[in-house]
Write a protein that holds these residues in place. Sequence first.
Motif, PDB file in Angstrom:
ATOM      1  N   CYS A   1       0.833  -1.306   0.197  1.00  0.00           N
ATOM      2  CA  CYS A   1       0.023   0.020  -0.065  1.00  0.00           C
ATOM      3  C   CYS A   1       0.942   1.072  -0.130  1.00  0.00           C
ATOM      4  CB  CYS A   1      -1.068  -0.055   1.236  1.00  0.00           C
ATOM      5  SG  CYS A   1      -1.946   1.427   1.549  1.00  0.00           S
ATOM      6  N   GLN A   2       1.932   1.280   0.923  1.00  0.00           N
ATOM      7  CA  GLN A   2       2.622   2.319   0.812  1.00  0.00           C
ATOM      8  C   GLN A   2       3.425   2.556  -0.273  1.00  0.00           C
ATOM      9  OE1 GLN A   2       5.448   2.320   4.287  1.00  0.00           O
ATOM     10  NE2 GLN A   2       5.169   4.411   4.789  1.00  0.00           N
ATOM     11  N   GLN A   3       4.035   1.491  -1.082  1.00  0.00           N
ATOM     12  CA  GLN A   3       4.873   1.544  -2.354  1.00  0.00           C
ATOM     13  C   GLN A   3       3.876   2.094  -3.403  1.00  0.00           C
ATOM     14  OE1 GLN A   3       5.881  -2.355  -2.805  1.00  0.00           O
ATOM     15  NE2 GLN A   3       7.873  -2.355  -1.542  1.00  0.00           N
TER      16      GLN A   3
ATOM     17  N   ARG B   1      -2.105   1.123   8.949  1.00  0.00           N
ATOM     18  CA  ARG B   1      -1.764   1.328  10.182  1.00  0.00           C
ATOM     19  C   ARG B   1      -0.506   2.490  10.294  1.00  0.00           C
ATOM     20  NH1 ARG B   1       2.845  -1.959  11.134  1.00  0.00           N
ATOM     21  NH2 ARG B   1       3.134  -3.561   9.589  1.00  0.00           N
ATOM     22  N   PHE B   2       0.065   2.826   9.137  1.00  0.00           N
ATOM     23  CA  PHE B   2       0.904   3.736   9.256  1.00  0.00           C
ATOM     24  C   PHE B   2       0.491   5.426   9.251  1.00  0.00           C
ATOM     25  CE2 PHE B   2       4.202   0.744   6.835  1.00  0.00           C
ATOM     26  CZ  PHE B   2       4.592   0.188   8.142  1.00  0.00           C
ATOM     27  N   VAL B   3      -0.609   5.352   8.966  1.00  0.00           N
ATOM     28  CA  VAL B   3      -1.590   6.721   8.979  1.00  0.00           C
ATOM     29  C   VAL B   3      -2.013   6.988  10.254  1.00  0.00           C
ATOM     30  CG1 VAL B   3      -3.032   8.156   7.569  1.00  0.00           C
ATOM     31  CG2 VAL B   3      -2.068   6.362   6.373  1.00  0.00           C
ATOM     32  N   SER B   4      -1.791   8.086  10.821  1.00  0.00           N
ATOM     33  CA  SER B   4      -2.461   8.323  12.020  1.00  0.00           C
ATOM     34  C   SER B   4      -3.856   8.556  12.246  1.00  0.00           C
ATOM     35  CB  SER B   4      -1.856   9.795  12.565  1.00  0.00           C
ATOM     36  OG  SER B   4      -2.389  10.725  11.818  1.00  0.00           O
ATOM     37  N   LYS B   5      -4.181   8.407  13.396  1.00  0.00           N
ATOM     38  CA  LYS B   5      -5.929   8.204  13.539  1.00  0.00           C
ATOM     39  C   LYS B   5      -6.546   9.607  12.874  1.00  0.00           C
ATOM     40  CE  LYS B   5      -9.392   6.044  14.811  1.00  0.00           C
ATOM     41  NZ  LYS B   5     -10.180   4.736  14.240  1.00  0.00           N
TER      42      LYS B   5
ATOM     43  N   ILE C   1      -5.893   4.710  -1.545  1.00  0.00           N
ATOM     44  CA  ILE C   1      -5.192   3.440  -1.609  1.00  0.00           C
ATOM     45  C   ILE C   1      -5.149   2.758  -0.361  1.00  0.00           C
ATOM     46  CG2 ILE C   1      -2.963   2.199  -2.074  1.00  0.00           C
ATOM     47  CD1 ILE C   1      -2.088   4.875  -3.887  1.00  0.00           C
ATOM     48  N   GLY C   2      -5.297   1.609  -0.289  1.00  0.00           N
ATOM     49  CA  GLY C   2      -5.700   1.153   1.433  1.00  0.00           C
ATOM     50  C   GLY C   2      -5.560  -0.303   1.447  1.00  0.00           C
ATOM     51  N   THR C   3      -5.527  -0.720   2.686  1.00  0.00           N
ATOM     52  CA  THR C   3      -5.519  -2.303   2.717  1.00  0.00           C
ATOM     53  C   THR C   3      -7.157  -2.677   3.169  1.00  0.00           C
ATOM     54  OG1 THR C   3      -4.930  -1.689   5.193  1.00  0.00           O
ATOM     55  CG2 THR C   3      -3.155  -2.248   3.839  1.00  0.00           C
ATOM     56  N   HIS C   4      -7.249  -3.645   3.894  1.00  0.00           N
ATOM     57  CA  HIS C   4      -8.610  -4.101   4.241  1.00  0.00           C
ATOM     58  C   HIS C   4      -9.365  -2.876   4.820  1.00  0.00           C
ATOM     59  CE1 HIS C   4      -6.838  -7.879   3.622  1.00  0.00           C
ATOM     60  NE2 HIS C   4      -7.986  -8.531   3.809  1.00  0.00           N
TER      61      HIS C   4
END
Length: 248
Positions: free
Chosen positions: A65-67, A88-92, A111-114
């Motif tokens: 996702c980050q790539q 999870r790398f992005v702050s709340k 762009i994101g995961t689940h």
Amino acid sequence: PYQYTRSQSEAIEAIKKDMESSHPMDRLIAGDVGFGKTEIAFFATFKAVLAHKQVALLCPTTILCQQHYKVAKQRLEPFGIKIAFFSRFVSKKEQIQNIHLLKEGKIDFVIGTHRLLSDEIQFKDLGLLIVDEEQKFGVTHKEKIKEKSKNIDCLTLTATPIPRTMQMSLLNIRSLSLLEEPPINRLPVKTYVAKMDQELIYEVVEKELLRKGQVYYLHNKISSLASVVSKLAAKFPNAVIKGVHARM
């Protein structure tokens, strides 16, 4: 920045026709690692955003996702396309802000995961869903995001199609584009299967380090991982070696 291969050009032409037809696109892009599947996905993204539609790219892992986010910013932001990603790398705080912007239509490409499958994430006008490495997602996952926006275009990227998807493609239930040749100057991936040989491991690691490359060593026992790391560190004192273990 890249010259398209023949199969990439054919896939892009097919996507153009799919996206401009009256029926929603459901196309599978299958090709080996490094054959340019993401490049095709970004083309489709650009076309969708030009039509004032939002795009979602669903990735199986945080790293991937980050790539994708990093490359997308380099390629698409110069054209004024607003991009965000959820992991999870992005702050709340930033996630909450992006959720509001996405719902208001002020983010074009997400762009994101689940995380993208959660109920709190809503789109103003989603037009294209891209699923990367679809074998990592179940049917429920893919259908959940489709429920948020009916009749959206769907583009699936994979190096290893699952049997169900391949059967649907062969039966013409969904469209299929194969990337059959590597890009210019792209060397083919070489895979070797051999008996456990410590000297052979040292040899291949040394070759990779001499060309200033990186090595990913997958070991099958956490209990002896520290020993493996210490031996490698002793063998290659100038290399930066990290041992990481996590539940898979």
